[in-house]
Design a protein around this motif. Structure first.
Motif, PDB file in Angstrom:
ATOM      1  N   UNK A 109      -7.507   2.908   8.494  1.00 23.37           N
ATOM      2  CA  UNK A 109      -6.712   3.796   9.393  1.00 23.37           C
ATOM      3  C   UNK A 109      -5.179   3.703   9.183  1.00 23.37           C
ATOM      4  N   UNK A 110      -4.654   2.643   9.122  1.00 28.15           N
ATOM      5  CA  UNK A 110      -3.217   2.544   8.940  1.00 28.15           C
ATOM      6  C   UNK A 110      -2.834   2.532   7.255  1.00 28.15           C
ATOM      7  N   UNK A 111      -3.769   1.765   6.643  1.00 26.66           N
ATOM      8  CA  UNK A 111      -3.535   1.797   5.110  1.00 26.66           C
ATOM      9  C   UNK A 111      -4.022   3.052   4.477  1.00 26.66           C
ATOM     10  N   UNK A 112      -5.037   2.980   3.965  1.00 25.55           N
ATOM     11  CA  UNK A 112      -5.716   3.671   3.384  1.00 25.55           C
ATOM     12  C   UNK A 112      -5.677   5.312   3.640  1.00 25.55           C
ATOM     13  N   UNK A 113      -5.871   5.696   4.843  1.00 23.21           N
ATOM     14  CA  UNK A 113      -5.675   7.087   5.552  1.00 23.21           C
ATOM     15  C   UNK A 113      -4.299   7.418   6.218  1.00 23.21           C
ATOM     16  N   UNK A 114      -3.622   6.240   6.448  1.00 20.91           N
ATOM     17  CA  UNK A 114      -2.260   6.293   7.270  1.00 20.91           C
ATOM     18  C   UNK A 114      -1.129   6.358   6.294  1.00 20.91           C
ATOM     19  N   UNK A 115      -1.253   5.906   5.104  1.00 21.51           N
ATOM     20  CA  UNK A 115      -0.307   5.797   4.185  1.00 21.51           C
ATOM     21  C   UNK A 115       0.535   4.587   4.242  1.00 21.51           C
ATOM     22  N   UNK A 116       0.259   3.598   4.935  1.00 31.49           N
ATOM     23  CA  UNK A 116       1.222   2.630   4.784  1.00 31.49           C
ATOM     24  C   UNK A 116       0.752   1.674   3.711  1.00 31.49           C
ATOM     25  N   UNK A 117       1.832   1.341   2.874  1.00 34.34           N
ATOM     26  CA  UNK A 117       1.468   0.945   1.603  1.00 34.34           C
ATOM     27  C   UNK A 117       0.716  -0.460   1.457  1.00 34.34           C
ATOM     28  N   UNK A 118      -0.212  -0.527   0.553  1.00 33.91           N
ATOM     29  CA  UNK A 118      -1.217  -1.909   0.799  1.00 33.91           C
ATOM     30  C   UNK A 118      -0.174  -3.131   0.829  1.00 33.91           C
ATOM     31  N   UNK A 119       0.979  -3.211   0.037  1.00 36.75           N
ATOM     32  CA  UNK A 119       1.712  -4.508  -0.015  1.00 36.75           C
ATOM     33  C   UNK A 119       2.181  -4.695   1.700  1.00 36.75           C
ATOM     34  N   UNK A 120       2.429  -3.719   2.342  1.00 38.45           N
ATOM     35  CA  UNK A 120       3.085  -3.902   3.656  1.00 38.45           C
ATOM     36  C   UNK A 120       1.520  -4.424   4.564  1.00 38.45           C
ATOM     37  N   UNK A 121       0.508  -3.772   4.370  1.00 39.72           N
ATOM     38  CA  UNK A 121      -0.716  -4.221   4.984  1.00 39.72           C
ATOM     39  C   UNK A 121      -0.989  -5.748   4.567  1.00 39.72           C
TER      40      UNK A 121
END
Ligand SMILES: Nc1ncnc2c1ncn2[C@@H]1O[C@H](COP(=O)(O)OP(=O)(O)OP(=O)(O)O)[C@@H](O)[C@H]1O
Ligand SMILES: [Mg+2]
Length: 215
Positions: A109-121
């Motif tokens: 939700x926040x990563x792949x579709x919310x656009x939060x970079x994978x590095x931050x996740x």
């Protein structure tokens, strides 16, 4: 003499809205209990008193104006509290922990579709989850339209929450994101066809638990 207690097992359920996570987590928890295991059934966001307060803020949509990164951070704060004040203790006592949503929901939700970079996740995961990893993650897979229809039927005219009310295209992207996670981590993740009747989904889940974890 104090007997060594075996560390419990950790099983998570993931998937889009209305895919049957809560239903299946409940069925599995009952089955494990009937087979003599001590079970801690829990959910995210939430699962500990502090995290349940954060859950209310997240699902109400009050955090949404601050953006996806803020939501990801708050999910992480809730997860850290849930792990420190509930999950770790239960596992140490030898309980089997069954959790409705966990890290993969944040990734999807926040990563792949919310656009939060994978590095931050990834950084948030390292801070909150560390080495803890589910023994099995069930990815309940269903066409977004079917899952949403179930969630809407359940809401019975009530309001859908912040995440349920996103548009269909976004829900299909979330579905894809969960399938990508399953492909990346085949040892941990098991995809189950969640459009089957409830009892058949439950059988698939139980077969996997029997094979992999021998409860
Ligand atoms: N296999 C199934 N077939 C038909 N209906 C189902 C099935 N599994 C669950 N349901 C029904 O669909 C609705 C959604 O199920 P459930 O609440 O378990 O999904 P969920 O994945 O936890 O949803 P959410 O993401 O909104 O928390 C419920 O009304 C439930 O009774
Ligand atoms: Mg649910």
């Amino acid at each position: 003499m104090k007997q060594a207690i075996e560390i419990g097992r950790f099983i998570t359920f993931e998937g889009g809205e209305g895919s049957g996570k809560s239903t299946q987590a409940g069925i599995l928890a009952n089955r494990l209990a009937r087979s003599g295991r001590s079970v801690f059934a829990t959910r995210e966001p939430g699962g500990s008193p502090g995290a349940e307060e954060i859950r209310a803020a997240l699902l109400s949509g009050r955090v949404a104006p601050f953006g996806h990164l803020a939501e990801a951070v708050l999910f992480a704060v809730a997860r850290a509290d849930h792990i420190d004040n509930a999950i770790q203790g239960a596992l140490q006592e030898g309980q089997w922990v069954v959790c409705d949503r966990f890290i993969d929901s944040t990734r999807a939700y926040q990563g792949a579709t919310g656009g939060v970079p994978r590095s931050a996740i990834n950084a948030l995961e390292r801070l909150t989850v560390g080495e803890l990893s589910p023994d099995i993650t069930f990815i309940l897979d269903i066409p977004a339209e079917e899952g949403l229809a179930r969630a809407e039927a359940r809401a019975e005219g009530g309001r859908l929450d912040r995440f349920e009310s996103q548009d269909l295209t976004n829900h299909e992207r979330i579905r894809r994101a969960f399938l990508d996670i399953a492909e990346e981590e085949p040892d941990r993740c098991v995809v189950v066809d969640a459009s089957q009747p409830e009892a058949m989904v439950a059988e698939d889940v139980w077969e996997t638990v029997l094979q992999r974890l021998n409860p």
